[in-house]
Design an enzyme around this catalytic site. Structure first.
Site: not given
Length: 200
Positions: A155, A56
């Site tokens: 998300e 990420r």
């Protein structure tokens, strides 16, 4: 898309999971992005997967050209592979239930799966909710769903910081941390509640 439309998706809350040790600072400072939390050194116990965080850390989100780690990640369903991977410590993990109207704030992003996955698509308007595979996201198990591990971790990404007043509930696995939650509330109207059904 209006706030009333969220009920169509059974969306009572957006969710964020964290270690009980981080709760007091979150209620004091707000829910911070990975970069902001580390910059201010407010993380006492990190439950994230270091390998996933390394991935990420190298990603930039579409539309806004910002690092993924500049966003606070929220889930549509907290009972997902991330929590499953940390199930041995789930009694110490609290799940924050946040106001779903955060979806109407500027600069949010919606994903149809784990934001770190190459196959995941990003959207920047709440109207995109109708493009998400809700049957898979809401399923109690992802094991028999094609690409289910990625999809279950869909998300909502919120830029930089979420104010504490957007946290409505702190859900926990058992009564074990009841007093810690009461103390961490610091006079706010945030409520604590045992919700074992959100866990494994």
């Amino acid at each position: 898309m209006t706030p009333e439309d969220l009920q169509e998706y059974g969306m009572d809350y957006l969710y964020h999971m964290t270690h009980i040790n981080n709760l007091a600072s979150i209620i004091r400072f707000g829910l911070l992005s990975h970069n902001a939390a580390h910059r201010l050194n407010v993380i006492q116990s990190d439950i994230s997967d270091p390998d996933v965080q390394d991935i990420r850390a190298g990603l930039v989100v579409p539309f806004y050209n910002r690092p993924l780690h500049d966003y606070v990640p929220l889930y549509f369903d907290p009972r997902n592979p991330m929590l499953y991977k940390r199930r041995e410590m789930q009694e110490d993990i609290v799940i924050l239930g946040l106001d779903p109207n955060l979806l109407f704030e500027p600069n949010i992003l919606i994903t149809d799966g784990n934001a770190a996955a190459r196959e995941t698509s990003f959207y920047k308007r709440p109207n995109a909710l109708n493009r998400l595979p809700w049957d898979s996201i809401r399923s109690r198990s992802w094991h028999n769903i094609e690409d289910g591990r990625r999809i279950k971790c869909a998300e909502v990404l919120f830029y930089d910081k979420i104010k504490p007043n957007k946290i409505q509930f702190v859900f926990c696995y058992s009564q074990r941390h009841r007093e810690a939650i009461i103390t961490a509330r610091q006079g706010t109207p945030i409520l604590g509640k045992v919700r074992k059904d959100l866990y494994f």
